[in-house]
Design a protein around this motif. Structure first.
Motif, PDB file in Angstrom:
ATOM      1  N   ILE A 117       0.753  -1.218  -0.058  1.00  0.00           N
ATOM      2  CA  ILE A 117      -0.036   0.000   0.041  1.00  0.00           C
ATOM      3  C   ILE A 117       0.726   1.351  -0.029  1.00  0.00           C
ATOM      4  O   ILE A 117       0.437   2.248  -0.261  1.00  0.00           O
ATOM      5  CB  ILE A 117      -1.273  -0.092   1.306  1.00  0.00           C
ATOM      6  CG1 ILE A 117      -2.123   0.983   0.915  1.00  0.00           C
ATOM      7  CG2 ILE A 117      -0.094   0.396   2.429  1.00  0.00           C
ATOM      8  CD1 ILE A 117      -3.338   0.464   2.038  1.00  0.00           C
ATOM      9  N   ASP A 118       2.097   1.123   0.310  1.00  0.00           N
ATOM     10  CA  ASP A 118       3.197   2.250   0.252  1.00  0.00           C
ATOM     11  C   ASP A 118       3.700   2.530  -0.895  1.00  0.00           C
ATOM     12  O   ASP A 118       4.508   3.445  -0.927  1.00  0.00           O
ATOM     13  CB  ASP A 118       4.054   2.020   1.401  1.00  0.00           C
ATOM     14  CG  ASP A 118       3.289   2.066   2.865  1.00  0.00           C
ATOM     15  OD1 ASP A 118       2.646   3.187   3.122  1.00  0.00           O
ATOM     16  OD2 ASP A 118       3.628   1.352   3.954  1.00  0.00           O
ATOM     17  N   ARG A 119       3.527   1.685  -2.099  1.00  0.00           N
ATOM     18  CA  ARG A 119       4.407   1.604  -3.141  1.00  0.00           C
ATOM     19  C   ARG A 119       4.427   3.020  -3.672  1.00  0.00           C
ATOM     20  O   ARG A 119       5.564   3.495  -4.033  1.00  0.00           O
ATOM     21  CB  ARG A 119       3.789   0.875  -4.202  1.00  0.00           C
ATOM     22  CG  ARG A 119       4.391   0.726  -5.604  1.00  0.00           C
ATOM     23  CD  ARG A 119       3.802  -0.006  -6.398  1.00  0.00           C
ATOM     24  NE  ARG A 119       4.201  -1.557  -6.242  1.00  0.00           N
ATOM     25  CZ  ARG A 119       2.832  -2.375  -6.172  1.00  0.00           C
ATOM     26  NH1 ARG A 119       1.891  -2.105  -6.107  1.00  0.00           N
ATOM     27  NH2 ARG A 119       3.257  -3.672  -5.619  1.00  0.00           N
ATOM     28  N   ASP A 120       3.368   3.797  -3.884  1.00  0.00           N
ATOM     29  CA  ASP A 120       3.264   5.518  -4.303  1.00  0.00           C
ATOM     30  C   ASP A 120       3.880   6.441  -3.441  1.00  0.00           C
ATOM     31  O   ASP A 120       3.945   7.365  -4.014  1.00  0.00           O
ATOM     32  CB  ASP A 120       1.760   5.440  -5.022  1.00  0.00           C
ATOM     33  CG  ASP A 120       1.502   4.520  -6.053  1.00  0.00           C
ATOM     34  OD1 ASP A 120       2.326   4.123  -6.640  1.00  0.00           O
ATOM     35  OD2 ASP A 120       0.363   4.334  -6.064  1.00  0.00           O
ATOM     36  N   ASP A 121       4.206   5.785  -2.213  1.00  0.00           N
ATOM     37  CA  ASP A 121       4.564   6.872  -1.431  1.00  0.00           C
ATOM     38  C   ASP A 121       6.087   6.973  -1.247  1.00  0.00           C
ATOM     39  O   ASP A 121       6.705   7.849  -0.166  1.00  0.00           O
ATOM     40  CB  ASP A 121       3.928   6.617   0.073  1.00  0.00           C
ATOM     41  CG  ASP A 121       2.542   6.781  -0.160  1.00  0.00           C
ATOM     42  OD1 ASP A 121       2.069   7.487  -1.110  1.00  0.00           O
ATOM     43  OD2 ASP A 121       1.817   6.250   0.750  1.00  0.00           O
ATOM     44  N   VAL A 122       6.964   6.275  -1.926  1.00  0.00           N
ATOM     45  CA  VAL A 122       8.394   6.256  -1.815  1.00  0.00           C
ATOM     46  C   VAL A 122       8.991   7.281  -2.464  1.00  0.00           C
ATOM     47  O   VAL A 122       8.487   7.653  -3.648  1.00  0.00           O
ATOM     48  CB  VAL A 122       8.769   4.843  -2.440  1.00  0.00           C
ATOM     49  CG1 VAL A 122      10.445   4.671  -2.391  1.00  0.00           C
ATOM     50  CG2 VAL A 122       8.383   3.749  -1.642  1.00  0.00           C
ATOM     51  N   TYR A 123      10.118   7.930  -2.017  1.00  0.00           N
ATOM     52  CA  TYR A 123      10.907   8.707  -2.783  1.00  0.00           C
ATOM     53  C   TYR A 123      12.423   8.889  -2.268  1.00  0.00           C
ATOM     54  O   TYR A 123      12.631   8.278  -1.221  1.00  0.00           O
ATOM     55  CB  TYR A 123      10.109  10.101  -2.429  1.00  0.00           C
ATOM     56  CG  TYR A 123       9.819  10.548  -1.052  1.00  0.00           C
ATOM     57  CD1 TYR A 123      10.771  11.583  -0.479  1.00  0.00           C
ATOM     58  CD2 TYR A 123       8.590  10.176  -0.454  1.00  0.00           C
ATOM     59  CE1 TYR A 123      10.410  11.810   0.820  1.00  0.00           C
ATOM     60  CE2 TYR A 123       8.374  10.472   0.737  1.00  0.00           C
ATOM     61  CZ  TYR A 123       9.207  11.435   1.482  1.00  0.00           C
ATOM     62  OH  TYR A 123       9.164  11.675   2.811  1.00  0.00           O
ATOM     63  N   LEU A 124      13.193   9.610  -2.744  1.00  0.00           N
ATOM     64  CA  LEU A 124      14.529   9.574  -2.468  1.00  0.00           C
ATOM     65  C   LEU A 124      14.846  11.127  -1.701  1.00  0.00           C
ATOM     66  O   LEU A 124      13.810  12.108  -2.231  1.00  0.00           O
ATOM     67  CB  LEU A 124      15.407   9.535  -3.672  1.00  0.00           C
ATOM     68  CG  LEU A 124      15.596   8.254  -4.339  1.00  0.00           C
ATOM     69  CD1 LEU A 124      16.447   8.238  -5.570  1.00  0.00           C
ATOM     70  CD2 LEU A 124      16.155   7.105  -3.454  1.00  0.00           C
ATOM     71  N   VAL A 125      15.790  11.115  -0.987  1.00  0.00           N
ATOM     72  CA  VAL A 125      16.010  12.526  -0.322  1.00  0.00           C
ATOM     73  C   VAL A 125      17.537  12.684  -0.688  1.00  0.00           C
ATOM     74  O   VAL A 125      18.230  11.815  -0.025  1.00  0.00           O
ATOM     75  CB  VAL A 125      15.477  12.519   0.981  1.00  0.00           C
ATOM     76  CG1 VAL A 125      16.096  13.823   1.848  1.00  0.00           C
ATOM     77  CG2 VAL A 125      14.055  12.435   1.438  1.00  0.00           C
ATOM     78  N   ARG A 126      17.897  13.882  -0.996  1.00  0.00           N
ATOM     79  CA  ARG A 126      19.429  14.304  -0.769  1.00  0.00           C
ATOM     80  C   ARG A 126      19.447  15.301  -0.186  1.00  0.00           C
ATOM     81  O   ARG A 126      19.106  16.592  -0.239  1.00  0.00           O
ATOM     82  CB  ARG A 126      19.684  14.554  -2.456  1.00  0.00           C
ATOM     83  CG  ARG A 126      21.243  14.800  -2.373  1.00  0.00           C
ATOM     84  CD  ARG A 126      22.109  14.849  -3.761  1.00  0.00           C
ATOM     85  NE  ARG A 126      20.951  15.178  -4.826  1.00  0.00           N
ATOM     86  CZ  ARG A 126      21.038  14.680  -6.095  1.00  0.00           C
ATOM     87  NH1 ARG A 126      21.922  13.777  -6.509  1.00  0.00           N
ATOM     88  NH2 ARG A 126      20.328  15.076  -7.022  1.00  0.00           N
ATOM     89  N   ALA A 127      20.184  15.115   0.848  1.00  0.00           N
ATOM     90  CA  ALA A 127      20.294  16.237   2.016  1.00  0.00           C
ATOM     91  C   ALA A 127      21.678  16.946   2.352  1.00  0.00           C
ATOM     92  O   ALA A 127      22.938  16.112   2.133  1.00  0.00           O
ATOM     93  CB  ALA A 127      19.747  15.430   3.386  1.00  0.00           C
ATOM     94  N   ALA A 128      21.713  18.097   2.601  1.00  0.00           N
ATOM     95  CA  ALA A 128      23.058  18.872   2.948  1.00  0.00           C
ATOM     96  C   ALA A 128      22.739  19.461   4.404  1.00  0.00           C
ATOM     97  O   ALA A 128      22.479  20.492   4.628  1.00  0.00           O
ATOM     98  CB  ALA A 128      23.269  19.700   2.062  1.00  0.00           C
ATOM     99  N   PRO A 129      22.876  18.670   5.356  1.00  0.00           N
ATOM    100  CA  PRO A 129      22.496  18.897   6.875  1.00  0.00           C
ATOM    101  C   PRO A 129      23.727  20.207   7.447  1.00  0.00           C
ATOM    102  O   PRO A 129      24.780  20.104   6.952  1.00  0.00           O
ATOM    103  CB  PRO A 129      22.775  17.664   7.697  1.00  0.00           C
ATOM    104  CG  PRO A 129      22.462  16.695   6.779  1.00  0.00           C
ATOM    105  CD  PRO A 129      23.126  17.146   5.530  1.00  0.00           C
ATOM    106  N   ASP A 130      23.339  21.015   8.105  1.00  0.00           N
ATOM    107  CA  ASP A 130      24.217  21.658   8.929  1.00  0.00           C
ATOM    108  C   ASP A 130      24.975  21.172   9.741  1.00  0.00           C
ATOM    109  O   ASP A 130      26.119  21.652  10.227  1.00  0.00           O
ATOM    110  CB  ASP A 130      23.517  23.016   9.470  1.00  0.00           C
ATOM    111  CG  ASP A 130      23.313  23.956   8.493  1.00  0.00           C
ATOM    112  OD1 ASP A 130      23.190  23.894   7.624  1.00  0.00           O
ATOM    113  OD2 ASP A 130      22.192  25.045   8.831  1.00  0.00           O
ATOM    114  N   ASP A 131      24.310  19.894  10.419  1.00  0.00           N
ATOM    115  CA  ASP A 131      24.950  19.282  11.696  1.00  0.00           C
ATOM    116  C   ASP A 131      25.608  17.930  11.311  1.00  0.00           C
ATOM    117  O   ASP A 131      25.761  17.156  12.215  1.00  0.00           O
ATOM    118  CB  ASP A 131      24.041  19.223  12.754  1.00  0.00           C
ATOM    119  CG  ASP A 131      22.796  18.825  12.212  1.00  0.00           C
ATOM    120  OD1 ASP A 131      22.342  18.345  11.258  1.00  0.00           O
ATOM    121  OD2 ASP A 131      21.812  18.520  13.255  1.00  0.00           O
TER     122      ASP A 131
END
Length: 354
Positions: A133-147
Motif C-alpha cells: 500500500i506504500d508503493r506510491d509513497d516512496v521517494y529519495l532524499v538528498r540532504a545537506a545538513p548543517d550538523d
C-alpha cells in the motif's frame, strides 16, 4: 512504455528546516500514508488509531533523550506537511507499537568489498520490502545538513530517511527482525537515521545500539574502505558480525546464535530462501561483481511471489500484501546510488550522485 523512476527531494539546513522541506516536498505522499495507516493499524495491530497515537507518545521521551535532532526533524516533517506531529511520530514508531506477532516482512541486503568487484569498488545493495500500500509513497532524499555529512537515501510517507549513503563513504541498509524483548524505548528508525550522521564505521556501529532502545533491526553497514559489518540487534542485546570473506548477505532472520536465543519462534521460510538464493547468486559473481550484476540479483524471482524481487499476493489481506517498494545499489567508492521503484523488475535504475 517508459519504466517508472523514483522522485527525489533536495533538503538542507538545520533539522527543523530539513524536516519542513521534506514535509512540503512530499506532502501528497505523507497525507496518503497517514490516511492508509488510519485504516491499516486497527486491522494489523488490533488497536485503534487513537490508541496507537497514545502508545507512540510513550516512546517520545526516549527519542528526545537519545536523538533530539531527529525528533526535531520529524516535527519539521509534520509542520511542512501541515499534519499533527503525533500522527507523524506514530508512523515513525510503527514497528515498535505492539508485540502482537504479524507476518515476517521482507528485505534483502548484500554488501561486497573491492577485491570481489570488477572495478575494485565497495558496493551495497538493498531491496526494501514492505506493505504494498506504500508503493506510491516512496521517494529519495538528498540532504545537506548543517550538523552532519551530506547523504542520499530512501524513505516513504512521513518517515525519516534511514537507508542510504553519506559523504563520509558510510552506507546502511536494514532488515526487520523479530525478537521477543520489544519494549518502550528509542524507536529503531532513529538509530538507523543516526548511522547516516556517522563519520567513521565505529560511530555507525554505536548508532545501532543506543541504551534503552525499543527494539532493533539487523543493520548491514559498509564504508568506502571495505569494512563490512552486520549488526543484529534487539531491545536488550546485539551481536556484531564482520565481513571477513569480503561479502555479506542478510534477510529477516537472525544468523547469530546469541540473537536466535531471543528470536520469535517461526519458520522464516521466505527469509531463508532469499538469503540462500542471494548468497548463491552473489557467490557466482565474486571477482566480477558490478552494480548491474547486483541489480540482476535484486530482480530475481525464484520462490515467486516471495522472492528477492517481492510481489504482492492478491489473496493476502490488504494490510499484509508485501512487495518490494524500492531497490538500491550503492557505490561507496564513487558516492553513487542507483535507485529503482519496486518491484525492480518493473522499474528502471537511475544513478544519483552524492
Amino acid at each position: 512504455m517508459s519504466l517508472r523512476t523514483l522522485p527525489i527531494l533536495e533538503i538542507k539546513g538545520t533539522p527543523i528546516e530539513r524536516g519542513r522541506q521534506q514535509g512540503e516536498g512530499a506532502c501528497p505522499q505523507i497525507l496518503r500514508a497517514i490516511e492508509h495507516y488510519r485504516e491499516i493499524i486497527p486491522k494489523a495491530l488490533n488497536i485503534s488509531w487513537l490508541e496507537a497515537i497514545r502508545e507512540a507518545r510513550k516512546f517520545l521521551p526516549y527519542g528526545e533523550e537519545a536523538f533530539p535532532q531527529f525528533v526535531e526533524e520529524i516535527r519539521g516533517i509534520a509542520e511542512g506537511a501541515g499534519v499533527p506531529f503525533h500522527e507523524v511520530w506514530t508512523l515513525n514508531c510503527y514497528e515498535g507499537l505492539t508485540e502482537v506477532r504479524q507476518q515476517v516482512w521482507g528485505c534483502t541486503c548484500l554488501a561486497v568489498r573491492g577485491e570481489h568487484t570488477a572495478a575494485g569498488h565497495v558496493l551495497l545493495a538493498h531491496n526494501e520490502d514492505w506493505n504494498s500500500i506504500d508503493r506510491d509513497d516512496v521517494y529519495l532524499v538528498r540532504a545537506a545538513p548543517d550538523d552532519g555529512p551530506p547523504f542520499i537515501g530512501i524513505t516513504y510517507g512521513p518517515l525519516l530517511v534511514n537507508i542510504g549513503l553519506n559523504a563520509e563513504g558510510i552506507a546502511v541498509a536494514i532488515n526487520s527482525v523479530y525478537p521477543t524483548d520489544g519494549r518502550v524505548g528509542v524507536p529503531r528508525i532513529l538509530c538507523s537515521r543516526a548511522v547516516l550522521d556517522a563519520r567513521t564505521i565505529g560511530e555507525a556501529i554505536r548508532a545501532c545500539v543506543p541504551k534503552l532502545r525499543a527494539g532493533g533491526y539487523s543493520y548491514l553497514l559498509a564504508d568506502h574502505h571495505g569494512e563490512l559489518y552486520c549488526i543484529e540487534t534487539s531491545a536488550t542485546t546485539h551481536d556484531i558480525q564482520y565481513g571477513e570473506a569480503g561479502w555479506l548477505v542478510h534477510t529477516n532472520h537472525y544468523l547469530s546464535l546469541r540473537m536466535q536465543a531471543v528470536e520469535e519462534p517461526g519458520t522464516y521460510s521466505s527469509s531463508h530462501v532469499r538469503l540462500n538464493r542471494a548468497r548463491r547468486l552473489l557467490g557466482a559473481q565474486l571477482g566480477n561483481v558490478t552494480a548491474a550484476s547486483l541489480q540482476s540479483v535484486l530482480r530475481d524471482h525464484v520462490n515467486y511471489p516471495n522472492s528477492i524481487c517481492m510481489h504482492e499476493d492478491p489473496d493476502d489481506p490488504l494490510y499484509e500484501r508485501e512487495a518490494t517498494l524500492a531497490s538500491l545499489v550503492m557505490d561507496l567508492t564513487d558516492g553513487i546510488m542507483w535507485a529503482a521503484p519496486g518491484p525492480p523488475c518493473q522499474g528502471e535504475y537511475t544513478a544519483h550522485q552524492l
